[in-house]
Motif scaffolding. Structure first.
Motif, PDB file in Angstrom:
ATOM      1  N   THR A  76       0.843  -1.195   0.000  1.00  0.00           N
ATOM      2  CA  THR A  76       0.000   0.000   0.000  1.00  0.00           C
ATOM      3  C   THR A  76       0.885   1.254   0.000  1.00  0.00           C
ATOM      4  O   THR A  76       2.051   1.206   0.365  1.00  0.00           O
ATOM      5  CB  THR A  76      -0.895  -0.002   1.250  1.00  0.00           C
ATOM      6  OG1 THR A  76      -0.063  -0.193   2.403  1.00  0.00           O
ATOM      7  CG2 THR A  76      -1.903  -1.123   1.194  1.00  0.00           C
TER       8      THR A  76
ATOM      9  N   GLY B 138       1.424   2.975   5.326  1.00  0.00           N
ATOM     10  CA  GLY B 138       1.422   1.848   6.239  1.00  0.00           C
ATOM     11  C   GLY B 138       2.468   2.083   7.314  1.00  0.00           C
ATOM     12  O   GLY B 138       3.614   2.372   7.005  1.00  0.00           O
TER      13      GLY B 138
ATOM     14  N   ALA C  50      -5.293   0.783   5.541  1.00  0.00           N
ATOM     15  CA  ALA C  50      -4.807   1.219   4.222  1.00  0.00           C
ATOM     16  C   ALA C  50      -4.809   0.020   3.290  1.00  0.00           C
ATOM     17  O   ALA C  50      -4.300  -1.049   3.627  1.00  0.00           O
ATOM     18  CB  ALA C  50      -3.402   1.797   4.326  1.00  0.00           C
ATOM     19  N   VAL C  51      -5.433   0.202   2.127  1.00  0.00           N
ATOM     20  CA  VAL C  51      -5.477  -0.870   1.126  1.00  0.00           C
ATOM     21  C   VAL C  51      -4.883  -0.333  -0.172  1.00  0.00           C
ATOM     22  O   VAL C  51      -4.744   0.880  -0.343  1.00  0.00           O
ATOM     23  CB  VAL C  51      -6.929  -1.360   0.884  1.00  0.00           C
ATOM     24  CG1 VAL C  51      -7.497  -2.014   2.127  1.00  0.00           C
ATOM     25  CG2 VAL C  51      -7.826  -0.224   0.411  1.00  0.00           C
TER      26      VAL C  51
ATOM     27  N   GLY D 110      -4.163  -5.144   2.264  1.00  0.00           N
ATOM     28  CA  GLY D 110      -3.876  -3.911   2.992  1.00  0.00           C
ATOM     29  C   GLY D 110      -3.074  -4.137   4.257  1.00  0.00           C
ATOM     30  O   GLY D 110      -2.556  -5.228   4.507  1.00  0.00           O
ATOM     31  N   THR D 111      -2.989  -3.070   5.036  1.00  0.00           N
ATOM     32  CA  THR D 111      -2.277  -3.117   6.312  1.00  0.00           C
ATOM     33  C   THR D 111      -3.212  -2.634   7.417  1.00  0.00           C
ATOM     34  O   THR D 111      -4.133  -1.851   7.154  1.00  0.00           O
ATOM     35  CB  THR D 111      -0.999  -2.262   6.274  1.00  0.00           C
ATOM     36  OG1 THR D 111      -0.461  -2.148   7.606  1.00  0.00           O
ATOM     37  CG2 THR D 111      -1.268  -0.851   5.768  1.00  0.00           C
ATOM     38  N   CYS D 112      -2.952  -3.108   8.642  1.00  0.00           N
ATOM     39  CA  CYS D 112      -3.864  -2.818   9.756  1.00  0.00           C
ATOM     40  C   CYS D 112      -3.762  -1.379  10.241  1.00  0.00           C
ATOM     41  O   CYS D 112      -4.598  -0.948  11.027  1.00  0.00           O
ATOM     42  CB  CYS D 112      -3.660  -3.797  10.899  1.00  0.00           C
ATOM     43  SG  CYS D 112      -2.097  -3.583  11.787  1.00  0.00           S
ATOM     44  N   THR D 113      -2.752  -0.636   9.799  1.00  0.00           N
ATOM     45  CA  THR D 113      -2.706   0.781  10.145  1.00  0.00           C
ATOM     46  C   THR D 113      -1.932   1.585   9.111  1.00  0.00           C
ATOM     47  O   THR D 113      -0.785   1.266   8.786  1.00  0.00           O
ATOM     48  CB  THR D 113      -2.131   1.041  11.564  1.00  0.00           C
ATOM     49  OG1 THR D 113      -1.922   2.462  11.720  1.00  0.00           O
ATOM     50  CG2 THR D 113      -0.838   0.308  11.813  1.00  0.00           C
ATOM     51  N   GLY D 114      -2.588   2.605   8.604  1.00  0.00           N
ATOM     52  CA  GLY D 114      -1.973   3.469   7.605  1.00  0.00           C
ATOM     53  C   GLY D 114      -1.275   4.666   8.215  1.00  0.00           C
ATOM     54  O   GLY D 114      -0.343   5.216   7.628  1.00  0.00           O
TER      55      GLY D 114
ATOM     56  N   GLY E 173      -1.034   4.000  13.892  1.00  0.00           N
ATOM     57  CA  GLY E 173      -0.169   3.155  14.690  1.00  0.00           C
ATOM     58  C   GLY E 173      -0.915   2.000  15.328  1.00  0.00           C
ATOM     59  O   GLY E 173      -2.090   1.751  15.032  1.00  0.00           O
ATOM     60  N   VAL E 174      -0.228   1.310  16.209  1.00  0.00           N
ATOM     61  CA  VAL E 174      -0.682   0.016  16.721  1.00  0.00           C
ATOM     62  C   VAL E 174      -1.197   0.123  18.155  1.00  0.00           C
ATOM     63  O   VAL E 174      -2.324  -0.245  18.450  1.00  0.00           O
ATOM     64  CB  VAL E 174       0.471  -1.012  16.639  1.00  0.00           C
ATOM     65  CG1 VAL E 174       0.053  -2.346  17.260  1.00  0.00           C
ATOM     66  CG2 VAL E 174       0.901  -1.206  15.183  1.00  0.00           C
TER      67      VAL E 174
ATOM     68  N   LEU F  85      -1.730  -6.536  14.249  1.00  0.00           N
ATOM     69  CA  LEU F  85      -0.348  -6.424  13.771  1.00  0.00           C
ATOM     70  C   LEU F  85       0.297  -7.806  13.722  1.00  0.00           C
ATOM     71  O   LEU F  85       0.933  -8.183  12.745  1.00  0.00           O
ATOM     72  CB  LEU F  85       0.480  -5.499  14.677  1.00  0.00           C
ATOM     73  CG  LEU F  85       1.968  -5.462  14.314  1.00  0.00           C
ATOM     74  CD1 LEU F  85       2.178  -4.821  12.946  1.00  0.00           C
ATOM     75  CD2 LEU F  85       2.785  -4.736  15.369  1.00  0.00           C
TER      76      LEU F  85
ATOM     77  N   GLU G  79      -0.911  -9.580  10.779  1.00  0.00           N
ATOM     78  CA  GLU G  79      -0.325  -9.059   9.546  1.00  0.00           C
ATOM     79  C   GLU G  79       1.140  -9.489   9.393  1.00  0.00           C
ATOM     80  O   GLU G  79       1.585  -9.833   8.302  1.00  0.00           O
ATOM     81  CB  GLU G  79      -0.425  -7.522   9.537  1.00  0.00           C
ATOM     82  CG  GLU G  79       0.174  -6.888   8.298  1.00  0.00           C
ATOM     83  CD  GLU G  79      -0.058  -5.372   8.241  1.00  0.00           C
ATOM     84  OE1 GLU G  79      -0.978  -4.868   8.928  1.00  0.00           O
ATOM     85  OE2 GLU G  79       0.685  -4.697   7.517  1.00  0.00           O
TER      86      GLU G  79
END
Lengths: 467, 467
Positions: free
Chosen positions: A182, A185, B349-350, B417-421, B424-425, B433, B436
């Motif tokens: 992406t 990220g 975020a994809v 995608g990702t778990c945070t664009g 943060g975590v 996370l 992922e």
């Protein structure tokens, strides 16, 4: 457990493991003339990630060092073999796996040559900006492992800024995938950046996802010639201070102008102290801005100024800059014939406002030690390459060359700079990196190395000396 | 060794150590409504790096966790205290130490508020681009620790791309300086990037050197309204595919349009499925390009399209977008009165081409669980924020909210995608996370954490669960 070679041949096809003595010595070193290199036990040429992982597992079981190599165009000895090490040449992993124009990314294997990727993405109207001087031969894996730069960095940044994700074989042979596809990220620690520039000491990169940009328009270029280094430096400062972001802002000193003119006569002014090359890659829109830049260059005291009429002429001017390295190699062989001529290519980045101090300091060091040093580089981002000419067969010349190198490094750090702007550390800069980092930074480097490679088998001795 | 408080008071002025119960509970958490938080033993407010280091040394001696905090505007619980921990509030380190226009850098302490830095560099004709929604209150230290994003990232990237160097207090109280002041520099492992986004789990950032850019010109903005999410998504894809790089490309869904209109009536079309906001920050030069973008937006099926006549009008349109978060908070309190209304602000975020699938998937999940979810975000870089409205006093509502959150996370990862664009975590995304990263990535995170913080005292439990 059998011998290392037997164990390798048990997990790899026979043609992957090479032990021919000529081939072993051909894989001993990169292009850093003065860095030590040994003879590897074997060169392994894996064809995919699984074969890299299998190789590392065997090496780990035998506690034998693994030295990853790309095209061996590096300038710091980072790819140099040590006696008895296993060289893993990644040039067989040379496929462009994917180009996705909608996402503006490409996925490539590490052995893909930089220029090949550039040409492939250009067909899609896209650009992969990082442009090290070695682009026609160096590989993306090597570029990523050294965080290579180039002429475009003043506008577009270095290789690391284009690396979104990686596949990496770790020290125990496990395969890590990190980063993302992406645009954005921020998930977790930035593992991707940790491997960028780590020169194969933390893992072996086997796949790279890079960010692409829309293709720039044609470049418009100007050349300005200066009677003194101070006036050239003043021009650089004025252009940057006025807020311009050129796609190239290069400086060549008199030594380089003479070397290039001797190598390929093209009518360069060999009496000038310095020449600047400035480009904008915004096509026809560049005209007005290029004229403003020309005005800064004139005001600073250019003795001559020439604006390229079209893209072809702009390309010809850039080609002269690209001859700098071969021209200096030619100069070294002319100065010290019979294969004795060698170069120590330095790489120092200072705050942009300190460029003139760096260059005049290098002139003083060169004169004091009676060693020829040319300076070329990326004035727009403060990253210059003092190139030291030595006689490889004369220990006094080598000693003086090394003294000059050390004094230039010391000067660069004293000016608030860094010991490497784009070539990396390898063996050549290891002591200077430690100097730059200080004891806490060195300790942290060792802690990271130990965390990722407890047995110390991955390219040992590069970047940081073992604790 | 005395008590923790005695030992702190032995090395810090008395007014740095706060134990007032109201103040302790006021420092318990950030803005993530659903993340667990405890009551700290004390809040320390150091005024310089030496005081931070002294605090960490005392905490290390007592093996007491240290939780660094900025303005506590985070959305993942990364700054949440745990019972008995020492909160270190960095808001007292709030000086802009240097702005150097020639080098285009600034050096700031972590407690400087984002907007303050923006205003200070604007006076020099420069810009610090990262623009999280919280910019009027969030601190640069918090922005760096979470690698915060914002609306400008589609053109300018997230916070990490602007961080050149750091000063960091390590887990043993040693002070590290890493990175550089030069434009370029690739010396050694990228320690700077390792601390960016690490949410204080690897060290406490006490000074930040950031890269600046020449100030952009005035923005020109257009608004396009769509009858379906698919047509809005098509517009985003066309604009990006045509090579445009807008300085903003935002999407608001119907839930947000209604929430904003209810909060501050401004004549938004509350029957539309989606609204896009597109900006170019190239001043008068933007005109022709903005017209091309408008054409893409029309062709995709806009039911209405409006081009802002000037910068003031453009700013008014952007202000509507900036009301999204307070408007959704208002909606939550209206829906569930008496302080029961809460939000789970997600951040996924994809790949840009999968935005429509994400948004329609979120609609389906929302309907299936009968939970109100609005979607807003940075469509241009594929980073969207599904905002889940819950009744904090109703465990069934909370359970359904969490189910919706998990299903959205699963969908985001399934879409590549990702778990945070950009958020943060912290605690909120810790499990996702791990999902992922996979087991090798998790192992590497733990190895890095152990290497830098062997006793596990720095913000323990954030980013990654202890091994």
């Amino acid at each position: 457990m059998g011998s290392l070679l037997d164990d390798l041949l048990a997990v790899l096809p026979a043609d992957r493991v090479l032990t021919d003595p000529d081939l072993l010595s051909g894989h001993a070193r990169d292009e850093a003339d003065l860095c030590p290199a040994g003879t590897p036990l074997a060169v392994v040429r894996p064809q995919d990630t699984a074969e890299v992982a299998a190789t590392v597992r065997v090496a780990a079981a035998h506690e034998v060092p693994v030295v990853p190599q790309g095209a061996r165009t590096g300038l710091t000895g980072a790819a140099n073999a040590t006696d008895g090490a296993l060289v893993v040449s990644l040039t067989g992993l040379n496929r462009i796996l994917e180009i996705d124009p909608a996402e503006r990314i490409a996925v490539v294997q590490p052995g893909v040559v930089n220029a090949e990727l550039r040409r492939a993405v250009a067909k899609e109207g896209l650009a992969y900006p990082p442009d090290p001087g070695s682009w026609e031969s160096s590989t993306i894996g090597g570029n990523v492992s050294t965080d290579a730069g180039g002429m475009c960095c003043v506008k577009y940044g270095v290789t690391g800024e284009y690396v979104l994700g990686l596949e990496v074989v770790l020290a125990d042979g496990e395969i890590l995938r990190c980063g993302r596809r992406t645009v954005k990220g921020v998930a977790g620690y930035d593992l991707t950046r940790l491997f960028v520039g780590a020169e194969g000491t933390l893992g072996i990169i086997t796949e790279i996802t890079v960010r692409l940009r829309p293709a720039p328009r044609e470049a418009r270029t100007l050349v300005a010639v200066y009677p003194t280094m101070a006036t050239a430096g003043q021009a650089v400062s004025s252009v940057i201070a006025a807020g311009h972001v050129p796609s190239m802002l290069e400086l060549l000193d008199r030594t380089h102008l003479r070397a290039i003119e001797a190598y390929r006569p093209m009518g360069l002014d060999t009496e000038a102290a310095a020449m600047l090359l400035v480009a904008l890659d915004t096509g026809d829109e560049a005209g007005a801005e290029l004229e403003q830049i020309a005005e800064h260059c004139r005001t600073a005291g250019a003795s001559e100024l020439y604006v390229a009429g079209d893209a072809a002429e702009a390309e010809a001017l850039t080609a002269a800059r690209r001859l700098a390295h071969p021209a200096m190699e030619h100069l070294a062989t002319q100065t010290f014939p019979d294969g004795r001529g060698g170069l120590i290519v330095d790489d120092v980045a200072v705050p942009r406002s300190r460029i003139v101090e760096l260059v005049t300091g290098v002139e003083e060091i060169s004169a004091r030690h009676d060693v020829l040093v040319g300076v070329v580089g990326h004035a727009g981002d403060g990253n210059l390459h003092p190139v030291i000419v030595v006689d490889l067969a004369d220990s006094s010349s080598l000693d003086r060359g090394r003294l000059v190198f050390d004094e230039i490094m010391r000067l660069g750090l004293a000016l608030g700079g860094t010991c490497t702007g784009e070539h990396g550390v390898g063996l050549l800069k290891r002591d200077w990196l430690a100097e730059e980092l200080g004891p806490v930074g060195v300790r942290l480097h060792r802690a990271l190395k130990t965390a990722l490679d407890p047995a110390g088998i991955l390219n040992p001795g590069k970047v940081i000396a073992p604790g």
